[in-house]
Write a protein that holds these residues in place. Structure first.
Motif, mmCIF file in Angstrom:
data_model
loop_
_atom_site.group_PDB
_atom_site.id
_atom_site.type_symbol
_atom_site.label_atom_id
_atom_site.label_comp_id
_atom_site.label_asym_id
_atom_site.label_seq_id
_atom_site.Cartn_x
_atom_site.Cartn_y
_atom_site.Cartn_z
ATOM 1 N N LEU A 188 0.825 -1.214 0.000
ATOM 2 C CA LEU A 188 0.000 0.000 0.000
ATOM 3 C C LEU A 188 0.854 1.257 0.000
ATOM 4 N N ILE A 189 2.049 1.172 0.627
ATOM 5 C CA ILE A 189 2.947 2.329 0.593
ATOM 6 C C ILE A 189 3.333 2.628 -0.848
ATOM 7 N N VAL A 190 3.672 1.563 -1.585
ATOM 8 C CA VAL A 190 4.053 1.766 -2.989
ATOM 9 C C VAL A 190 2.874 2.337 -3.774
ATOM 10 N N ALA A 191 1.679 1.809 -3.508
ATOM 11 C CA ALA A 191 0.505 2.337 -4.198
ATOM 12 C C ALA A 191 0.326 3.814 -3.871
ATOM 13 N N GLY A 192 0.550 4.169 -2.604
ATOM 14 C CA GLY A 192 0.446 5.565 -2.192
ATOM 15 C C GLY A 192 1.476 6.432 -2.899
ATOM 16 N N ALA A 212 10.167 -0.079 -9.655
ATOM 17 C CA ALA A 212 10.541 -0.120 -8.244
ATOM 18 C C ALA A 212 9.662 -1.129 -7.516
ATOM 19 N N GLU A 213 8.406 -1.186 -7.899
ATOM 20 C CA GLU A 213 7.480 -2.113 -7.264
ATOM 21 C C GLU A 213 7.941 -3.557 -7.467
ATOM 22 N N ALA A 214 8.352 -3.867 -8.692
ATOM 23 C CA ALA A 214 8.806 -5.226 -8.965
ATOM 24 C C ALA A 214 10.036 -5.564 -8.128
ATOM 25 N N LEU A 215 10.875 -4.536 -7.882
ATOM 26 C CA LEU A 215 12.078 -4.778 -7.089
ATOM 27 C C LEU A 215 11.759 -4.911 -5.608
ATOM 28 N N LEU A 216 10.833 -4.034 -5.128
ATOM 29 C CA LEU A 216 10.550 -3.991 -3.689
ATOM 30 C C LEU A 216 9.627 -5.126 -3.255
ATOM 31 N N LEU A 217 8.772 -5.571 -4.150
ATOM 32 C CA LEU A 217 7.775 -6.562 -3.769
ATOM 33 C C LEU A 217 7.949 -7.838 -4.585
ATOM 34 N N PRO A 218 9.120 -8.454 -4.473
ATOM 35 C CA PRO A 218 9.341 -9.623 -5.340
ATOM 36 C C PRO A 218 8.346 -10.744 -5.048
ATOM 37 N N TRP A 219 7.840 -10.785 -3.791
ATOM 38 C CA TRP A 219 6.947 -11.890 -3.469
ATOM 39 C C TRP A 219 5.599 -11.747 -4.155
ATOM 40 N N ARG A 220 5.339 -10.554 -4.663
ATOM 41 C CA ARG A 220 4.087 -10.373 -5.397
ATOM 42 C C ARG A 220 4.264 -10.671 -6.875
ATOM 43 N N ALA A 221 5.469 -10.418 -7.356
ATOM 44 C CA ALA A 221 5.710 -10.596 -8.791
ATOM 45 C C ALA A 221 5.739 -12.070 -9.162
ATOM 46 N N GLU A 222 6.299 -12.879 -8.263
ATOM 47 C CA GLU A 222 6.413 -14.304 -8.572
ATOM 48 C C GLU A 222 5.051 -14.943 -8.474
ATOM 49 N N GLY A 223 4.347 -14.974 -9.577
ATOM 50 C CA GLY A 223 2.976 -15.467 -9.513
ATOM 51 C C GLY A 223 2.866 -16.975 -9.522
ATOM 52 N N ARG A 224 3.901 -17.618 -10.091
ATOM 53 C CA ARG A 224 3.734 -19.047 -10.328
ATOM 54 C C ARG A 224 3.938 -19.879 -9.076
ATOM 55 N N ARG A 225 3.248 -20.996 -9.027
ATOM 56 C CA ARG A 225 3.425 -21.896 -7.906
ATOM 57 C C ARG A 225 4.611 -22.803 -8.163
ATOM 58 N N ILE A 226 5.121 -23.373 -7.101
ATOM 59 C CA ILE A 226 6.166 -24.373 -7.251
ATOM 60 C C ILE A 226 5.563 -25.553 -7.990
ATOM 61 N N GLY A 227 6.406 -26.224 -8.740
ATOM 62 C CA GLY A 227 5.875 -27.289 -9.576
ATOM 63 C C GLY A 227 5.863 -26.804 -11.005
ATOM 64 N N GLY A 228 5.905 -25.490 -11.167
ATOM 65 C CA GLY A 228 6.059 -24.912 -12.496
ATOM 66 C C GLY A 228 7.524 -24.782 -12.837
ATOM 67 N N CYS A 254 13.872 -9.270 -21.880
ATOM 68 C CA CYS A 254 12.763 -10.206 -21.687
ATOM 69 C C CYS A 254 12.253 -10.140 -20.270
ATOM 70 N N ALA A 255 13.176 -9.810 -19.341
ATOM 71 C CA ALA A 255 12.757 -9.820 -17.944
ATOM 72 C C ALA A 255 11.951 -8.575 -17.625
ATOM 73 N N LEU A 256 12.048 -7.558 -18.467
ATOM 74 C CA LEU A 256 11.228 -6.368 -18.278
ATOM 75 C C LEU A 256 9.819 -6.839 -18.031
ATOM 76 N N ARG A 257 9.240 -6.418 -16.941
ATOM 77 C CA ARG A 257 7.960 -7.018 -16.604
ATOM 78 C C ARG A 257 6.835 -6.038 -16.837
ATOM 79 N N PRO A 258 6.133 -6.166 -17.926
ATOM 80 C CA PRO A 258 4.924 -5.377 -18.061
ATOM 81 C C PRO A 258 3.889 -5.960 -17.109
ATOM 82 N N PRO A 259 2.759 -5.278 -16.925
ATOM 83 C CA PRO A 259 1.752 -5.798 -16.003
ATOM 84 C C PRO A 259 1.509 -7.288 -16.248
ATOM 85 N N PRO A 260 1.316 -8.041 -15.159
ATOM 86 C CA PRO A 260 1.235 -9.491 -15.297
ATOM 87 C C PRO A 260 0.007 -9.919 -16.085
ATOM 88 N N GLY A 261 -0.080 -11.207 -16.338
ATOM 89 C CA GLY A 261 -1.269 -11.749 -16.948
ATOM 90 C C GLY A 261 -1.171 -11.747 -18.464
#
Lengths: 597, 296
Positions: A179-183, A246-262, A288-295
């Protein structure tokens, strides 16, 4: 054909601004709009060049950006600190938050007069107003972020004996960070508005985007005013982009969408990322790693095969640079239009290739080939084709715009280039499957793109760019040839004819040697004949990699080993291209530096 | 007997008598009463008249109908809440290991830390002279112990529920606590994973002494009678709200225990029956109270 709903939306998003510009241009030319108030986009581009040459644009952007960042830093840092405290302490929250909520509701630009009284007309008041507007946005978001943290996580910290400070650092801050980043994102947008606003009102600033807009209004230089508006839009967009990164750097746990097993998925992603080792391979990987919005957007981004974009980046940059060397100047907007247009055509060719390879059964699940998105069910074949055509449409639109701005020669290049890009693997010509791939790619991503980019800047053709693009063309052909060498056996089985299958393994390896070493021979020749300055011999620094690749191709026919060669050849092309560009840039810089002072 | 508790052996069980709490005990709870205010301001008595002693190295399970205050009791022992009346103490002298670590219920991993960093959390707060590398190595050992070493770099949301529970356990184990307080740690697991985790937990507990040879005391909250009988030296049955100790039942089965063989044992069936009878009263009483509350 019917477009997929989402794709249709994206198309609309991309095309509507372009359409608007075209309409605008046409309306002013036809005299329906008063060009005094609505100058045509082409003349705004002219004003842009004029202001750029004077240094006004650079100075304005830097001044405005400096104010935004200073105000942001001064406002956001204490806001986060106080927000964490208020979020965790109920009594303090009850005491202070109502006041914050009330002040938050005041439009910050409205307190500018007050701040001007206190701090005077200088920089300080502009930065202070910005800082205040940033402060309350970030504060309220931080408090909400802390309060949204699962209470149990705070219990965990307490149970492990966390001190108050440790609880802030290890739970409250990271937990509230989304939420800080969103702010911060919101706050940066507001900071831009407030800074441009203060630049209107508060005299005493000599530079700034707001100053540019205001002053051009006062002297009725409408075109310059529009330049200011465009700069504001670009600034806002760039700030947004920066905070997304910056968001992708600060919140890596949000960027990694895939589950283990992938894990398999990650490996293919790495293989797709391609790129050789070393700093330049890193650039390809990062592309390639440049991350546009997910999905979905990410899937589409991968469908364009961004790792291959360096093959377009190099010749386009080369062409523009050669124009600048020839004294034609350098217009960044034109360059951007050229680059994006060329990349769109490149991406379109890649997607059309994916589609036809799938339809013709050349790729299957175990192939090492293209993006593999169809095979993995991420895109339907129809969507892939539609995406390719949409990319072509974007490229065509930008080409038309450039033709309108710079001359019909661009139209001619496009009329030849677009069909070639489509029929490279498109039905019914499938030129790439008839042994013409290397020549086609070499010509297109060598002389054609270089000359095109040169023409856009210089409005003329010249032999120099064509000659200098030859080594680049040879290396691009070498990339494709490495690909065909790797797939030779499979291609033969599937009836795809390439130079590699036609020549047979031994002679095909020789073709690779000729292409790679030919590039260096061409460079040596060009330098010796005086076509280009001797500094282009910088490219020889990449020779060790080239030689090691030639040795590897001579030694092996094993597809997986050749897969490495393919990636490394792409890296060699990029390294060579950048060294060439650097070699051409050096004398240019040397000429500019003493002249600038 | 003056008091309603049962600490006696069920008749005819051919096993050695259970270990009785050694004195001084590791954990003592005396005349404990805990109240809180309900949403409408009424005081609600969560726990009342709790007296309990847990010996060092003992494995005690707390069972009871939902809402009886099992979790509250555990949090009081952990010191996360203060009792309204009475006393709770963990007797712990050594400064080289913490008195307790809690394995929380449900989602309690930090989503922003990788599994390895989660496991190292307690160590990071109290480095005790250990460098970051050493702390990570220790945490990795614990992850290996629970079979998660391969996922050290993953984030919690990428793991299955069972893996998250194991990471949760590894985080508590990493600080080498003298007492493990576990709040329905396997509650969200499917039957198979639950059995495996029970075995792993018993192996780690090691009959009262962990890998380092130092005793580990466990207080384990569960609502599963089966789980309590497989794991515990002693089962403490709580009654419905207000939670009181309805009975303390020694579980005499020899260790190491085989959960599947146990279930065929007639003594197991007898104990199961007895605990279930005690619980049923509590569950029915709780339902009745709920009904009354709703009507009123």
């Amino acid at each position: 054909m019917r477009l997929d709903g989402r794709l249709g939306e994206r198309l609309l998003q991309l095309l509507s601004p372009l359409l608007l510009l075209l309409l605008w241009e046409g309306a002013t030319r036809a005299g329906w709009l008063n060009p005094q108030f609505f100058p045509p986009p082409s003349s705004i581009v002219g004003a842009f060049e004029r202001l750029w040459a004077r240094g006004t644009i650079q100075g304005s952007v830097l001044a405005t950006l400096g104010r935004i960042l200073a105000g942001f830093a001064l406002g956001a840092a204490p806001a986060v600190a106080l927000g964490l405290v208020l979020g965790l302490s109920r009594p303090l929250r009850l005491l202070l938050l109502p006041a914050a909520n009330i002040i938050y509701a005041i439009p910050k630009i409205a307190i500018l007069p007050l701040v001007l009284l206190v701090l005077g007309l200088g920089e300080a008041s502009k930065i202070a107003v910005t800082a205040i507007s940033v402060f309350f946005l970030v504060l309220l978001n931080t408090v909400a972020g802390v309060r949204g943290i699962d209470r149990q996580l705070l219990d965990v910290a307490r149970d492990f004996g966390a001190s108050r400070w440790q609880a802030y650092r290890t739970v409250a801050l990271p937990g509230a960070l989304p939420l800080i980043v969103a702010g911060c994102k919101l706050a940066l947008g507001f900071a831009l508005i407030v800074v441009v606003g203060t630049e209107f009102v508060a005299a005493g600033a000599r530079e700034g985007v707001g100053v540019l807009i205001w002053e051009s209004w006062q002297i009725l230089d409408i075109e310059a005013m529009y330049v200011g508006l465009v700069l504001t839009a670009i600034l806002g967009w760039a700030l947004n982009l920066a905070i997304d990164e910056a968001e992708a750097l600060l919140l890596p746990w949000r960027a990694e969408g895939r589950r283990i097993g992938g894990r398999a998925a990650r490996q293919t992603a790495r293989a797709e990322a391609g790129g050789g080792r070393g700093p330049l391979g890193g650039l390809q990987r990062r592309l390639c790693a440049l991350r546009p919005p997910p999905g979905r957007l990410r899937v589409w981004w991968r469908a364009t095969r961004p790792f291959s974009f360096t093959a377009t980046l190099v010749p386009v940059t080369l062409g523009a640079l050669l124009a600048a060397r020839a004294g034609a100047g350098f217009a960044p907007p034109l360059f951007l239009m050229t680059l994006v247009g060329a990349l769109a055509v490149h991406a379109g060719a890649n997607m059309v290739n994916d589609y036809y390879d799938h339809v013709n059964g050349i790729d299957d699940a175990d192939s090492l080939g293209p993006s593999g998105l169809i095979q993995r069910g991420l895109l339907t074949p129809r969507q892939m084709l539609a995406g390719g055509l949409a990319a072509f449409a974007l490229g065509a639109a930008l080409g038309l715009a450039l033709a309108a701005l710079r001359g019909p020669a661009i139209l001619a290049l496009g009329l030849v280039g677009l069909p070639l890009a489509f029929f490279y693997t498109g039905w019914p010509l499938r030129l790439g499957y008839r042994g013409l791939g290397e020549i086609l790619v070499g010509v297109f991503m060598g002389p054609v793109l270089t000359l095109g980019a040169y023409f856009v800047q210089a409005r003329a053709f010249a032999p120099g760019p064509a000659l200098l693009s030859l080594p680049v063309a040879l290396l691009v052909a070498a990339i494709l040839h490495a690909n065909n060498l790797r797939d030779a056996d499979a291609d033969r089985a599937r009836g795809k004819r390439t130079v590699a299958t036609l020549l047979g393994p031994a002679r095909a390896a020789w073709e690779y040697h000729l292409l790679v070493l030919g590039a260096y021979a061409a460079i040596a020749l060009l330098a010796a004949l005086g076509v280009a300055p001797p500094a282009i011999l910088l490219t020889l620094l990449s020779l060790p990699l080239a030689i090691s690749l030639v040795c590897r191709v001579a030694a092996t026919r094993e597809p997986h080993a050749l897969n490495g060669v393919l990636r490394q050849t792409a890296a060699l092309h990029l390294r060579f291209g950048l060294l060439l560009i650097a070699g051409l840039l050096l004398p240019l810089l040397a000429r500019l530096l003493p002249g600038a002072g | 007997m003056a008091d309603a508790r049962h600490t006696d052996q069920p008749p005819g069980v051919p096993y050695p008598p259970p270990r009785l709490p050694a004195y001084p005990p590791k954990i003592t709870v005396a005349a404990l009463r805990q109240e809180f205010r309900a949403a409408d301001g009424r005081p609600v008595v969560a726990l009342d008249g709790i007296d309990l002693a847990v010996a060092e190295g003992e494995f005690v399970c707390l069972v009871g109908p939902s809402g009886c205050g099992k979790t509250t009791l555990l949090r009081l022992i952990a010191g996360l809440e203060r009792p309204t009346a009475g006393a709770v103490a963990i007797h712990h002298a050594g400064r080289d290991r913490p008195a307790q670590a809690m394995v929380f219920q449900g989602q309690s991993l930090f989503p922003w830390r990788t599994v390895l960093d989660n496991a190292a959390y307690g160590l990071d707060l109290r480095p005790a002279g250990r460098g970051r590398r050493e702390r990570r190595a220790l945490a990795r050992e614990r992850l290996e112990q629970v079979g998660l070493a391969r996922f050290a770099g993953a984030y919690p949301h990428q793991l299955s529920e069972g893996m998250r529970q194991r990471a949760n356990l590894a985080r508590a184990l990493a600080v080498d606590p003298a007492t493990l307080l576990m709040d329905e740690p396997f509650g969200n697991l499917d039957e198979q994973n639950r059995l495996l985790m029970q075995e792993e937990l018993l192996r780690i507990w090691g009959g009262g002494s962990a890998a380092g040879g130092r005793p580990v005391t466990v207080v384990f909250v569960t609502h599963s009678v089966d789980e309590a009988l497989v794991l515990a030296d002693r089962v403490v049955v709580l009654s419905a709200r207000p939670g009181r100790i309805a009975a303390e039942i020694a579980v005499p089965f020899a260790r190491p225990r085989d959960p599947l063989a146990l279930k065929g044992d007639p003594a197991y069936v007898t104990l199961y029956r007895r605990i279930w009878d005690l619980l049923r009263e509590g569950v029915l009483a709780a339902r009745a109270a709920e009904l009354r509350g709703e009507v009123a």
